[in-house]
Write a protein that holds these residues in place. Sequence first.
Motif, PDB file in Angstrom:
ATOM      1  N   ARG A 205      14.270   3.783  -2.706  1.00  0.00           N
ATOM      2  CA  ARG A 205      13.801   3.501  -4.059  1.00  0.00           C
ATOM      3  C   ARG A 205      12.516   2.673  -4.028  1.00  0.00           C
ATOM      4  O   ARG A 205      11.577   2.934  -4.789  1.00  0.00           O
ATOM      5  CB  ARG A 205      14.902   2.764  -4.838  1.00  0.00           C
ATOM      6  N   SER A 206      12.445   1.700  -3.126  1.00  0.00           N
ATOM      7  CA  SER A 206      11.249   0.856  -3.007  1.00  0.00           C
ATOM      8  C   SER A 206      10.045   1.682  -2.567  1.00  0.00           C
ATOM      9  O   SER A 206       8.935   1.503  -3.079  1.00  0.00           O
ATOM     10  CB  SER A 206      11.493  -0.274  -1.998  1.00  0.00           C
ATOM     11  N   VAL A 207      10.276   2.591  -1.624  1.00  0.00           N
ATOM     12  CA  VAL A 207       9.190   3.457  -1.153  1.00  0.00           C
ATOM     13  C   VAL A 207       8.674   4.327  -2.285  1.00  0.00           C
ATOM     14  O   VAL A 207       7.457   4.463  -2.494  1.00  0.00           O
ATOM     15  CB  VAL A 207       9.674   4.333   0.023  1.00  0.00           C
ATOM     16  N   MET A 208       9.590   4.924  -3.044  1.00  0.00           N
ATOM     17  CA  MET A 208       9.193   5.856  -4.095  1.00  0.00           C
ATOM     18  C   MET A 208       8.484   5.150  -5.247  1.00  0.00           C
ATOM     19  O   MET A 208       7.696   5.758  -5.975  1.00  0.00           O
ATOM     20  CB  MET A 208      10.417   6.621  -4.598  1.00  0.00           C
ATOM     21  N   GLN A 209       8.750   3.864  -5.419  1.00  0.00           N
ATOM     22  CA  GLN A 209       8.055   3.097  -6.450  1.00  0.00           C
ATOM     23  C   GLN A 209       6.636   2.730  -6.033  1.00  0.00           C
ATOM     24  O   GLN A 209       5.748   2.566  -6.871  1.00  0.00           O
ATOM     25  CB  GLN A 209       8.845   1.824  -6.770  1.00  0.00           C
ATOM     26  N   LYS A 210       6.418   2.631  -4.732  1.00  0.00           N
ATOM     27  CA  LYS A 210       5.125   2.154  -4.224  1.00  0.00           C
ATOM     28  C   LYS A 210       4.199   3.269  -3.778  1.00  0.00           C
ATOM     29  O   LYS A 210       2.986   3.171  -3.925  1.00  0.00           O
ATOM     30  CB  LYS A 210       5.369   1.193  -3.058  1.00  0.00           C
TER      31      LYS A 210
END
Length: 241
Positions: A205-210
Amino acid sequence: MAETLEKHISRYFKGNERLPKQKLVGSIKKDFPDWSDNTINMYLSKLKKEGVINAPSRGIYEMDSNIPFQPNISNNLKRVFNKVKREFPYINFSIWDTVWLNDFMRHQPFKHYVVIEVEKDASESVFTFLTEINKNVFFNPDEEIFDRYIHNQDEVLIVKNMVSESPLIEKDKINIPALEKLLVDMLIDTALFSAQQNEKEFIMRSVMQKYTLNELKMRRYAVRRNREEEIDKLINISLAK
């Protein structure tokens, strides 16, 4: 006319990170009712090539954030990479540091490892070469080796066989794995990625937000590693939260 569409495109995505193609085409037709489906497809293809929009998976569009994965490549990584490159100028290999995943985690691991992935036919030769100039070098370690030796060492260097057709990128003239590859490998090499196992959903989720992930590239690599179903499930869970 594609330029005309470009002026409107960001408005269609307002409040949405991603849109199904059907919904995006419907919004375009409200502004341009005379355009046929073929015309719209042609303009969307043009905007995709120009980097205005991105199609991370089939039938899904998003505004391209143009933020590439650009991890910090330490002097130590550069030094090791260049030594191997000079000794083995014609082999295919990449290098990375597990610390790169820390930016996507809630709990920071105490240890990190430098990993060199080498085409299988040359991996043992590279391992032998590195043992002559470095300490704490391990070759394709399993969970037992991690538990017995690696977890208790600092400045560990791990040599692994590279999976054929692994997605790689280049930064500062250094070959590194694409972020899509690391996310798939995280599901497989649970010994190397032990610190990440309890945070897989949070990491994704963190990767996809960034960043803008190329989900097609990630799925192709997941198919090679027999993890397509697991990576799809992880993506869907991350998008739902």
